[in-house]
Structure formats: C-alpha cells, structure tokens
Design a protein around this motif. Structure first.
Motif, PDB file in Angstrom:
ATOM      1  N   LYS A 157       0.860  -1.194   0.000  1.00 41.06           N
ATOM      2  CA  LYS A 157       0.000   0.000   0.000  1.00 41.06           C
ATOM      3  C   LYS A 157       0.885   1.228   0.000  1.00 41.06           C
ATOM      4  N   TYR A 158       0.614   2.159  -0.926  1.00 36.26           N
ATOM      5  CA  TYR A 158       1.362   3.413  -0.898  1.00 36.26           C
ATOM      6  C   TYR A 158       0.611   4.514  -1.648  1.00 36.26           C
ATOM      7  N   ALA A 159       1.062   5.744  -1.425  1.00 39.18           N
ATOM      8  CA  ALA A 159       0.470   6.902  -2.095  1.00 39.18           C
ATOM      9  C   ALA A 159       1.509   7.512  -3.023  1.00 39.18           C
ATOM     10  N   VAL A 196       6.670  -1.290   7.977  1.00 35.31           N
ATOM     11  CA  VAL A 196       7.296  -0.165   7.258  1.00 35.31           C
ATOM     12  C   VAL A 196       8.811  -0.341   7.327  1.00 35.31           C
ATOM     13  N   GLY A 197       9.529   0.396   6.450  1.00 34.20           N
ATOM     14  CA  GLY A 197      10.990   0.351   6.449  1.00 34.20           C
ATOM     15  C   GLY A 197      11.578   1.257   7.520  1.00 34.20           C
ATOM     16  N   THR A 198      12.860   1.086   7.768  1.00 36.46           N
ATOM     17  CA  THR A 198      13.551   1.846   8.814  1.00 36.46           C
ATOM     18  C   THR A 198      13.477   3.355   8.544  1.00 36.46           C
ATOM     19  N   ASN A 199      13.701   3.760   7.296  1.00 35.62           N
ATOM     20  CA  ASN A 199      13.709   5.203   6.991  1.00 35.62           C
ATOM     21  C   ASN A 199      12.338   5.820   7.231  1.00 35.62           C
ATOM     22  N   LEU A 202      11.902   6.460  10.783  1.00 37.95           N
ATOM     23  CA  LEU A 202      12.684   7.612  11.233  1.00 37.95           C
ATOM     24  C   LEU A 202      12.067   8.930  10.758  1.00 37.95           C
ATOM     25  N   THR A 203      11.637   8.967   9.493  1.00 40.43           N
ATOM     26  CA  THR A 203      11.138  10.225   8.914  1.00 40.43           C
ATOM     27  C   THR A 203       9.733  10.561   9.397  1.00 40.43           C
ATOM     28  N   ASP A 204       8.856   9.550   9.376  1.00 43.40           N
ATOM     29  CA  ASP A 204       7.434   9.830   9.646  1.00 43.40           C
ATOM     30  C   ASP A 204       7.037   9.567  11.098  1.00 43.40           C
ATOM     31  N   ASN A 205       7.835   8.807  11.832  1.00 41.43           N
ATOM     32  CA  ASN A 205       7.474   8.375  13.190  1.00 41.43           C
ATOM     33  C   ASN A 205       6.020   7.908  13.261  1.00 41.43           C
ATOM     34  N   ASN A 227      20.018  -0.487  14.817  1.00 39.25           N
ATOM     35  CA  ASN A 227      19.489   0.179  16.009  1.00 39.25           C
ATOM     36  C   ASN A 227      19.462   1.708  15.868  1.00 39.25           C
ATOM     37  N   LYS A 228      18.854   2.149  14.758  1.00 38.64           N
ATOM     38  CA  LYS A 228      18.792   3.594  14.486  1.00 38.64           C
ATOM     39  C   LYS A 228      17.516   4.223  15.043  1.00 38.64           C
ATOM     40  N   ILE A 229      16.486   3.403  15.226  1.00 40.12           N
ATOM     41  CA  ILE A 229      15.187   3.973  15.623  1.00 40.12           C
ATOM     42  C   ILE A 229      15.232   4.302  17.119  1.00 40.12           C
ATOM     43  N   PHE A 270      16.329 -12.714   4.315  1.00 40.97           N
ATOM     44  CA  PHE A 270      15.694 -11.860   5.331  1.00 40.97           C
ATOM     45  C   PHE A 270      14.160 -11.959   5.290  1.00 40.97           C
ATOM     46  N   LEU A 271      13.574 -11.680   4.122  1.00 41.29           N
ATOM     47  CA  LEU A 271      12.102 -11.703   4.048  1.00 41.29           C
ATOM     48  C   LEU A 271      11.541 -13.123   4.234  1.00 41.29           C
ATOM     49  N   PRO A 272      12.141 -14.168   3.572  1.00 39.76           N
ATOM     50  CA  PRO A 272      11.608 -15.518   3.831  1.00 39.76           C
ATOM     51  C   PRO A 272      11.661 -15.894   5.315  1.00 39.76           C
ATOM     52  N   VAL A 288       2.147  -3.974   3.687  1.00 37.30           N
ATOM     53  CA  VAL A 288       3.437  -3.277   3.645  1.00 37.30           C
ATOM     54  C   VAL A 288       3.175  -1.843   3.226  1.00 37.30           C
ATOM     55  N   GLU A 289       3.467  -0.899   4.137  1.00 40.95           N
ATOM     56  CA  GLU A 289       3.057   0.498   3.916  1.00 40.95           C
ATOM     57  C   GLU A 289       4.217   1.403   3.507  1.00 40.95           C
ATOM     58  N   GLY A 290       5.304   0.877   2.948  1.00 40.23           N
ATOM     59  CA  GLY A 290       6.407   1.723   2.464  1.00 40.23           C
ATOM     60  C   GLY A 290       7.596   1.686   3.393  1.00 40.23           C
ATOM     61  N   GLY A 291       8.661   2.491   3.088  1.00 38.86           N
ATOM     62  CA  GLY A 291       8.799   3.342   1.930  1.00 38.86           C
ATOM     63  C   GLY A 291       9.237   2.577   0.673  1.00 38.86           C
ATOM     64  N   ALA A 292       9.853   3.358  -0.210  1.00 40.23           N
ATOM     65  CA  ALA A 292      10.164   2.839  -1.534  1.00 40.23           C
ATOM     66  C   ALA A 292      11.126   1.647  -1.493  1.00 40.23           C
ATOM     67  N   SER A 293      12.181   1.731  -0.668  1.00 40.69           N
ATOM     68  CA  SER A 293      13.179   0.640  -0.653  1.00 40.69           C
ATOM     69  C   SER A 293      12.534  -0.664  -0.209  1.00 40.69           C
ATOM     70  N   LEU A 294      11.732  -0.571   0.839  1.00 37.41           N
ATOM     71  CA  LEU A 294      11.107  -1.797   1.345  1.00 37.41           C
ATOM     72  C   LEU A 294      10.127  -2.356   0.306  1.00 37.41           C
ATOM     73  N   LEU A 295       9.316  -1.486  -0.266  1.00 37.32           N
ATOM     74  CA  LEU A 295       8.349  -1.941  -1.285  1.00 37.32           C
ATOM     75  C   LEU A 295       9.085  -2.583  -2.454  1.00 37.32           C
TER      76      LEU A 295
HETATM   77  N1  NAP Z   1       3.927   7.804  -0.177  1.00 39.33           N
HETATM   78  C1  NAP Z   1       3.843   6.767   0.636  1.00 39.33           C
HETATM   79  O1  NAP Z   1       2.891   5.995   0.588  1.00 39.33           O
HETATM   80  C2  NAP Z   1       4.940   6.520   1.621  1.00 39.33           C
HETATM   81  C3  NAP Z   1       4.831   5.434   2.493  1.00 39.33           C
HETATM   82  C4  NAP Z   1       5.868   5.214   3.375  1.00 39.33           C
HETATM   83  C5  NAP Z   1       6.953   6.043   3.382  1.00 39.33           C
HETATM   84  N2  NAP Z   1       7.026   7.095   2.534  1.00 39.33           N
HETATM   85  C6  NAP Z   1       8.202   7.963   2.509  1.00 39.33           C
HETATM   86  O2  NAP Z   1       9.267   7.185   1.997  1.00 39.33           O
HETATM   87  C7  NAP Z   1      10.484   7.642   2.589  1.00 39.33           C
HETATM   88  C8  NAP Z   1      11.267   6.447   3.094  1.00 39.33           C
HETATM   89  O3  NAP Z   1      11.482   5.551   2.032  1.00 39.33           O
HETATM   90  P1  NAP Z   1      12.876   4.872   1.785  1.00 39.33           P
HETATM   91  O4  NAP Z   1      12.819   4.158   0.508  1.00 39.33           O
HETATM   92  O5  NAP Z   1      13.926   5.919   1.958  1.00 39.33           O
HETATM   93  O6  NAP Z   1      13.051   3.909   3.020  1.00 39.33           O
HETATM   94  P2  NAP Z   1      12.230   2.691   3.696  1.00 39.33           P
HETATM   95  O7  NAP Z   1      11.813   1.737   2.667  1.00 39.33           O
HETATM   96  O8  NAP Z   1      11.220   3.233   4.640  1.00 39.33           O
HETATM   97  O9  NAP Z   1      13.385   2.065   4.591  1.00 39.33           O
HETATM   98  C9  NAP Z   1      14.483   1.496   3.969  1.00 39.33           C
HETATM   99  C10 NAP Z   1      15.441   0.967   4.992  1.00 39.33           C
HETATM  100  O10 NAP Z   1      14.828  -0.113   5.688  1.00 39.33           O
HETATM  101  C11 NAP Z   1      15.804  -1.096   6.000  1.00 39.33           C
HETATM  102  N3  NAP Z   1      15.436  -2.401   5.462  1.00 39.33           N
HETATM  103  C12 NAP Z   1      15.377  -3.541   6.147  1.00 39.33           C
HETATM  104  N4  NAP Z   1      14.987  -4.544   5.398  1.00 39.33           N
HETATM  105  C13 NAP Z   1      14.822  -4.075   4.183  1.00 39.33           C
HETATM  106  C14 NAP Z   1      14.428  -4.655   2.978  1.00 39.33           C
HETATM  107  N5  NAP Z   1      14.119  -5.965   2.847  1.00 39.33           N
HETATM  108  N6  NAP Z   1      14.334  -3.864   1.913  1.00 39.33           N
HETATM  109  C15 NAP Z   1      14.609  -2.551   2.006  1.00 39.33           C
HETATM  110  N7  NAP Z   1      14.985  -1.952   3.132  1.00 39.33           N
HETATM  111  C16 NAP Z   1      15.088  -2.718   4.219  1.00 39.33           C
HETATM  112  C17 NAP Z   1      17.112  -0.603   5.391  1.00 39.33           C
HETATM  113  O11 NAP Z   1      17.808   0.047   6.441  1.00 39.33           O
HETATM  114  P3  NAP Z   1      19.163  -0.610   7.026  1.00 39.33           P
HETATM  115  O12 NAP Z   1      20.099  -0.653   5.888  1.00 39.33           O
HETATM  116  O13 NAP Z   1      19.520   0.318   8.123  1.00 39.33           O
HETATM  117  O14 NAP Z   1      18.778  -1.979   7.492  1.00 39.33           O
HETATM  118  C18 NAP Z   1      16.689   0.410   4.364  1.00 39.33           C
HETATM  119  O15 NAP Z   1      17.637   1.399   4.134  1.00 39.33           O
HETATM  120  C19 NAP Z   1      10.100   8.592   3.658  1.00 39.33           C
HETATM  121  O16 NAP Z   1      10.333   9.904   3.157  1.00 39.33           O
HETATM  122  C20 NAP Z   1       8.640   8.388   3.858  1.00 39.33           C
HETATM  123  O17 NAP Z   1       7.986   9.585   4.250  1.00 39.33           O
HETATM  124  C21 NAP Z   1       6.041   7.339   1.653  1.00 39.33           C
END
Ligand code: NAP
Ligand code: ZN
Length: 346
Positions: A157-159, A196-199, A202-205, A227-229, A270-272, A288-295
């Motif tokens: 799920k994302y916007a 959600v992902g770590t970033n 951190l960003t949205d709390n 241990n960044k959160i 990791f995911l399995p 899964v509600e984001g962000g981009a890296s996790l999605l």
């Molecule tokens: N529009 C929307 O719907 C929406 C939704 C959510 C977030 N956001 C925005 O997206 C931004 C964050 O997105 P992001 O892409 O920078 O980060 P993210 O996906 O929230 O977090 C990525 C971090 O999560 C950790 N991680 C652990 N397992 C992972 C895996 N399997 N795949 C990817 N990451 C994994 C990694 O940190 P480590 O390397 O430290 O382990 C990675 O750097 C924020 O600005 C937030 O506001 C938008």
C-alpha cells in the motif's frame, strides 16, 4: 441475475461479517433455502469458533427444522472434512440429510481441496460448484496464499504524487485525503500485521495503529538492523505488539512485553525468514506500507499478491520515485480527491 446467484451473493454478505475476526481462517457464509424461502443463515464469526454451516443449521427455527433435509444448502466455500478446531462440516451435512448443496469454490487447504466434495458426493449429496467462483476465490484469497505459498498474503500500500513520487528524503509529507486515511485504518483492522521500512520509521514516526475504524490494531513490524530507531519512536512505545527486526540492544530500557526483537539472516534470506516467523505466529496477511526501498525489495523478489495505490493530486517536483510495479489492474475507484488503484500480481 440467476436466482441461485442471488442466494450465493447473500451468503457472501454474511461471510463478510467475519472479516475482522476469522483470520487466518477464511471468511465463509451459508444459508438454507426451502421452497424459495431462506430458513437459516450463518457465517464463520471467530477464529476457532463454529463454522458457517453450523451457525446456519443452528439458526433454523424449531418449526422449520423438519424442512432442513429438503432444503438447498448454500456455502461460499467447500465444507471442511477434517476435525480441526471444530468437527468436520461434511459429517454435519450428511447427518442433517441435506441432499442439495451449492458452493462457490473449493477450499485449497491441503486437507480439504476437493476431499470435502468427494465425501459429500459419496453420501449422495448433489453438489453444484463454481457458483460466482471468481468472487469466491477473491473472498478466501488471504487463506489461499497462506496455505499454498506458505507465507502471508502480501498487500503493498502506498500513495503517489501526481508526478510519480512517494515522498522526499527526510521530509514527512502527507499526500492522501482524510477519507483515504480512514480507509487505510479499516484495512489495518482486517490484516494480521503491518510493516514499514527503517527510513519511514525515522522520517514519519508513524504509530501504525488503527485509530479511525472500529476493530483491532494488527502486529507492527519494522526492521532496525543498526538500532537507528530511537526508543522515543511511536513504534517502540510498547502500546501494541511490535516486532523489531534487529538485535536486541540490551542496554536500552525498552522493556515491554509488547516489543519483541527478532534477529533474522541478512540478504536474500531476510524476508523468507520473516515470513516463516509470521506463519509460526499464524498470521496470514501482511500490509506493507512503504517506503520505496522496502516496497521495491518485496516487488523485486516477487513477494506480493496485491497492491493498493493512492494516486493523489499533489505535485512534489522531485523526491523518492514510486516503485515500478507490474501486475494486473483490477479496480480503480475514486476516494474523494484520490484515485485508488488495485493491482493483483496474477
Ligand atoms: N507515499 C507513501 O505511501 C509513503 C509510504 C511510506 C513512506 N514514505 C516515505 O518514503 C520515505 C522512506 O522511504 P525509503 O525508501 O527511503 O526507506 P524505507 O523503505 O522506509 O526504509 C528502507 C530501509 O529499511 C531497512 N530495510 C530492512 N529490510 C529491508 C528490505 N528488505 N528492503 C529494504 N529496506 C530494508 C534498510 O535500512 P538498514 O540498511 O539500516 O537496514 C533500508 O535502508 C520517507 O520519506 C517516507 O515519508 C512514503
Ligand atoms: Zn467446516
């Protein structure tokens, strides 16, 4: 609409009433039709509780009970044929001497998967299957993924902004309207876990709870491998059961029975490994509600079943690009000013 479709649709309406409480079991509805009159209705209300067919038989008024064996039994899913948390429904149907059964789809649970129908046909119950089958499969999709892929059903799920961004690095930007926000809370009430992902943490709390819709808040999951959160983050407030995917930082005072640290293998495993833990915990849906890296990590590994994407009117100019997701677009609907697109992986 065919008459039988109408009664099957009513059975789906009943099934839907179990949406918040039956996972990881499927939603199931049932009714008894005698001479054009519905004499019984039931649905699976609670995980571990009575099945739809049992509740349906029990709902029949005393003066109509003698009619059960002459009625048509509608069930949205193939009746179960093994004694799990409750006795087998096939036994009950045979005991009630029902001679006509209508179902929508088979139960893909390996212990059932056609065996329930075989038992009933051996007992001379005339069965018609595939009534509104697509709808039937859609209703039980969480369960089907869980028992056929041995992992939770994964909903992304994302916007997205009008110009294709998910957000901006380091900025907490809200893009959807309040109606969409409430809808997301409704979805949260219907799933077993949210991640959600770590970033994003951190960003949205985010609180990642369900505040705007009646029902439960699901398990929260967040990776925190370095241990960044901070311990002041909402995700570490201990108010809701939460899995932190990382080593337990024993020195921090985050003592809460609701916080559980899980050390999972890094890399592709990791995911399995997370899915295995979710299956062990009997959780059959992950939102899964984001962000981009996790999605993207879910999409690249093929670990997704459906996506619910809010396309918004906001223009960000630059930022974090939205995932490039494939799949089949199924439904597109307006939610206030937002456009909601449902995609399915297959
Ligand atoms: N529009 C929307 O719907 C929406 C939704 C959510 C977030 N956001 C925005 O997206 C931004 C964050 O997105 P992001 O892409 O920078 O980060 P993210 O996906 O929230 O977090 C990525 C971090 O999560 C950790 N991680 C652990 N397992 C992972 C895996 N399997 N795949 C990817 N990451 C994994 C990694 O940190 P480590 O390397 O430290 O382990 C990675 O750097 C924020 O600005 C937030 O506001 C938008
Ligand atoms: Zn049953």
């Amino acid at each position: 609409m065919k008459n039988e479709d109408l009664f099957m649709r009513r059975s789906f309406d009943l099934a839907r009433l179990g949406v918040k409480n039956v996972n990881p079991n499927p939603m199931v509805g049932s009714l008894l039709l005698f001479d054009g009159l519905v004499i019984g209705e039931g649905y699976h209300k609670q995980y571990g509780g009575k099945h739809a067919e049992v509740n349906c038989f029990e709902s029949v008024f005393k003066e109509k009970q003698a009619k059960i064996h002459e009625s048509i039994l509608f069930v949205t899913l193939e009746p179960c044929c093994f004694h799990g948390k409750t006795p087998a429904c096939t036994d009950l149907i045979v005991r009630k001497k029902v001679k006509n059964l209508r179902i929508s789809t088979t139960d893909k649970t390996p212990e059932v998967n056609g065996k329930g129908l075989k038992i009933l046909s051996d007992a001379n119950v005339r069965t018609k299957t595939d009534l509104l089958e697509n709808l039937g499969n859609w209703f039980v999709r969480f369960r089907t993924t869980f028992v056929t892929k041995n992992r939770p059903h994964i909903i992304l799920k994302y916007a997205v902004s009008k110009d294709g961004y998910l957000g901006k690095v380091g900025e907490n930007i809200w893009m959807t309207n309040p109606i969409s926000k409430r809808l997301v809370h409704k979805w949260r009430s219907e799933v077993g876990a949210i991640m959600v992902g770590t970033n994003t943490a951190l960003t949205d709390n985010p609180k990642l709870d369900n505040r705007y819709f009646p029902g439960k808040s699901p398990l929260r999951i967040v990776p925190d491998r370095s241990n960044k959160i901070p311990k002041t983050a909402h995700l570490k407030d201990g108010k809701i059961p939460t899995w932190i995917l990382g080593d337990d930082p024993k020195s921090t005072p985050e003592d809460s029975s609701n916080l559980e640290y899980l050390s999972l293998p890094k890399g592709d495993g990791f995911l399995p490994a997370l899915f295995d833990r979710l299956v062990e915990a009997n959780i059959n849906t992950l939102l899964v509600e984001g962000g981009a890296s996790l999605l993207n990590s879910f999409i690249e590994a093929g670990f997704w079943d459906e996506a619910r994407i809010f396309e918004t009117d906001q223009v960000l100019g630059d930022g974090i690009s939205a995932p490039n997701i494939g799949g089949r677009i199924d439904i597109v609907e307006k939610v206030g000013t937002d456009r909601l697109v449902f995609r399915y992986a297959d």
